[in-house]
Design a protein around this motif. Sequence first.
Motif, PDB file in Angstrom:
ATOM      1  N   LEU A   1     -43.052  62.357  12.720  1.00  0.00           N
ATOM      2  CA  LEU A   1     -43.872  62.038  11.554  1.00  0.00           C
ATOM      3  C   LEU A   1     -43.227  62.572  10.270  1.00  0.00           C
ATOM      4  O   LEU A   1     -43.146  61.857   9.267  1.00  0.00           O
ATOM      5  N   VAL A   2     -42.735  63.808  10.322  1.00  0.00           N
ATOM      6  CA  VAL A   2     -42.080  64.403   9.157  1.00  0.00           C
ATOM      7  C   VAL A   2     -40.835  63.598   8.787  1.00  0.00           C
ATOM      8  O   VAL A   2     -40.508  63.442   7.609  1.00  0.00           O
ATOM      9  N   GLU A   3     -40.154  63.050   9.765  1.00  0.00           N
ATOM     10  CA  GLU A   3     -38.961  62.240   9.509  1.00  0.00           C
ATOM     11  C   GLU A   3     -39.325  60.852   8.986  1.00  0.00           C
ATOM     12  O   GLU A   3     -38.653  60.306   8.108  1.00  0.00           O
ATOM     13  N   ALA A   4     -40.392  60.271   9.502  1.00  0.00           N
ATOM     14  CA  ALA A   4     -40.777  58.896   9.143  1.00  0.00           C
ATOM     15  C   ALA A   4     -41.356  58.791   7.729  1.00  0.00           C
ATOM     16  O   ALA A   4     -41.148  57.779   7.059  1.00  0.00           O
TER      17      ALA A   4
ATOM     18  N   TRP B   1     -41.116  56.377   2.234  1.00  0.00           N
ATOM     19  CA  TRP B   1     -41.122  56.512   0.777  1.00  0.00           C
ATOM     20  C   TRP B   1     -39.809  56.002   0.172  1.00  0.00           C
ATOM     21  O   TRP B   1     -39.802  55.286  -0.814  1.00  0.00           O
ATOM     22  N   LYS B   2     -38.681  56.353   0.795  1.00  0.00           N
ATOM     23  CA  LYS B   2     -37.375  55.957   0.278  1.00  0.00           C
ATOM     24  C   LYS B   2     -37.136  54.452   0.378  1.00  0.00           C
ATOM     25  O   LYS B   2     -36.413  53.886  -0.427  1.00  0.00           O
TER      26      LYS B   2
ATOM     27  N   LEU C   1     -44.149  65.543   0.853  1.00  0.00           N
ATOM     28  CA  LEU C   1     -43.981  64.594   1.957  1.00  0.00           C
ATOM     29  C   LEU C   1     -43.587  65.314   3.237  1.00  0.00           C
ATOM     30  O   LEU C   1     -43.901  64.856   4.330  1.00  0.00           O
ATOM     31  N   THR C   2     -42.938  66.459   3.100  1.00  0.00           N
ATOM     32  CA  THR C   2     -42.534  67.211   4.288  1.00  0.00           C
ATOM     33  C   THR C   2     -43.721  67.901   4.957  1.00  0.00           C
ATOM     34  O   THR C   2     -43.617  68.341   6.096  1.00  0.00           O
ATOM     35  N   ASP C   3     -44.847  67.979   4.262  1.00  0.00           N
ATOM     36  CA  ASP C   3     -46.057  68.566   4.839  1.00  0.00           C
ATOM     37  C   ASP C   3     -46.983  67.497   5.424  1.00  0.00           C
ATOM     38  O   ASP C   3     -48.115  67.783   5.797  1.00  0.00           O
ATOM     39  N   ALA C   4     -46.499  66.271   5.501  1.00  0.00           N
ATOM     40  CA  ALA C   4     -47.335  65.152   5.936  1.00  0.00           C
ATOM     41  C   ALA C   4     -47.930  65.359   7.328  1.00  0.00           C
ATOM     42  O   ALA C   4     -49.076  65.000   7.569  1.00  0.00           O
ATOM     43  N   ALA C   5     -47.173  65.960   8.224  1.00  0.00           N
ATOM     44  CA  ALA C   5     -47.659  66.143   9.593  1.00  0.00           C
ATOM     45  C   ALA C   5     -48.897  67.031   9.635  1.00  0.00           C
ATOM     46  O   ALA C   5     -49.850  66.740  10.357  1.00  0.00           O
ATOM     47  N   LYS C   6     -48.904  68.083   8.840  1.00  0.00           N
ATOM     48  CA  LYS C   6     -50.063  68.975   8.875  1.00  0.00           C
ATOM     49  C   LYS C   6     -51.220  68.449   8.028  1.00  0.00           C
ATOM     50  O   LYS C   6     -52.365  68.807   8.252  1.00  0.00           O
ATOM     51  N   ASP C   7     -50.931  67.583   7.061  1.00  0.00           N
ATOM     52  CA  ASP C   7     -51.956  67.082   6.151  1.00  0.00           C
ATOM     53  C   ASP C   7     -52.486  65.693   6.513  1.00  0.00           C
ATOM     54  O   ASP C   7     -53.426  65.219   5.890  1.00  0.00           O
ATOM     55  N   PHE C   8     -51.924  65.030   7.525  1.00  0.00           N
ATOM     56  CA  PHE C   8     -52.268  63.634   7.730  1.00  0.00           C
ATOM     57  C   PHE C   8     -53.724  63.430   8.138  1.00  0.00           C
ATOM     58  O   PHE C   8     -54.293  62.365   7.895  1.00  0.00           O
ATOM     59  N   GLY C   9     -54.366  64.429   8.679  1.00  0.00           N
ATOM     60  CA  GLY C   9     -55.780  64.304   9.042  1.00  0.00           C
ATOM     61  C   GLY C   9     -56.690  64.105   7.845  1.00  0.00           C
ATOM     62  O   GLY C   9     -57.767  63.536   7.960  1.00  0.00           O
TER      63      GLY C   9
ATOM     64  N   LYS D   1     -46.978  51.069  10.365  1.00  0.00           N
ATOM     65  CA  LYS D   1     -46.432  50.800   9.032  1.00  0.00           C
ATOM     66  C   LYS D   1     -47.458  51.085   7.937  1.00  0.00           C
ATOM     67  O   LYS D   1     -47.157  51.755   6.953  1.00  0.00           O
ATOM     68  N   THR D   2     -48.663  50.565   8.105  1.00  0.00           N
ATOM     69  CA  THR D   2     -49.680  50.768   7.064  1.00  0.00           C
ATOM     70  C   THR D   2     -50.125  52.222   7.024  1.00  0.00           C
ATOM     71  O   THR D   2     -50.437  52.747   5.956  1.00  0.00           O
ATOM     72  N   GLY D   3     -50.158  52.875   8.181  1.00  0.00           N
ATOM     73  CA  GLY D   3     -50.526  54.291   8.223  1.00  0.00           C
ATOM     74  C   GLY D   3     -49.516  55.159   7.498  1.00  0.00           C
ATOM     75  O   GLY D   3     -49.880  56.056   6.732  1.00  0.00           O
ATOM     76  N   LEU D   4     -48.230  54.898   7.745  1.00  0.00           N
ATOM     77  CA  LEU D   4     -47.190  55.652   7.045  1.00  0.00           C
ATOM     78  C   LEU D   4     -47.251  55.377   5.546  1.00  0.00           C
ATOM     79  O   LEU D   4     -47.128  56.299   4.731  1.00  0.00           O
ATOM     80  N   ASP D   5     -47.467  54.118   5.183  1.00  0.00           N
ATOM     81  CA  ASP D   5     -47.590  53.763   3.772  1.00  0.00           C
ATOM     82  C   ASP D   5     -48.788  54.481   3.139  1.00  0.00           C
ATOM     83  O   ASP D   5     -48.689  55.043   2.057  1.00  0.00           O
ATOM     84  N   GLY D   6     -49.914  54.486   3.848  1.00  0.00           N
ATOM     85  CA  GLY D   6     -51.115  55.170   3.358  1.00  0.00           C
ATOM     86  C   GLY D   6     -50.915  56.671   3.265  1.00  0.00           C
ATOM     87  O   GLY D   6     -51.407  57.328   2.344  1.00  0.00           O
ATOM     88  N   LEU D   7     -50.168  57.224   4.209  1.00  0.00           N
ATOM     89  CA  LEU D   7     -49.901  58.660   4.207  1.00  0.00           C
ATOM     90  C   LEU D   7     -48.995  59.051   3.041  1.00  0.00           C
ATOM     91  O   LEU D   7     -49.224  60.062   2.372  1.00  0.00           O
ATOM     92  N   VAL D   8     -47.994  58.227   2.762  1.00  0.00           N
ATOM     93  CA  VAL D   8     -47.129  58.471   1.604  1.00  0.00           C
ATOM     94  C   VAL D   8     -47.969  58.434   0.326  1.00  0.00           C
ATOM     95  O   VAL D   8     -47.876  59.326  -0.523  1.00  0.00           O
TER      96      VAL D   8
END
Length: 122
Positions: A74-77, A82-83, A46-54, A29-36
């Motif tokens: 990851l791209v779906e989550a 965010w929503k 947000l759709t590029d999150a999988a390639k940029d999450f590093g 949860k916190t990782g997804l929040d931090g990634l957003v």
Amino acid sequence: AQVNYGNVKVIDLETPSEDVELERDLARKTGLDGLVFDCLYNCRSLTDAAKDFGAAKLSALEKKVLGDMSDEDLVEAVPKTWKSSESLSAVASWQRARENCHREVQEIIDECRSQGKQYTDP
């Protein structure tokens, strides 16, 4: 353990975080929040999150848990996170705080050992 409203599971702090399901769920949860936040802050899609999450500033456990997800998941989550506009409470940052505290204590231990000193409170 008893809290004001409800119950909280007791966690053995000696158990590695990656072995505690509650911490893994929280890190997701916190990782997804931090990634957003990272995507929006750095004007990345947000759709590029999988390639940029590093590149996102996440805890080691957050990176591990998100890294274990498939790119598609990851791209779906990320857009779902965010929503949902779900604000995570201060408790949600507990994993990052725990990890930072452990790292700082380990640095003090390593420094004392390298200098042959015993730590004393200032």
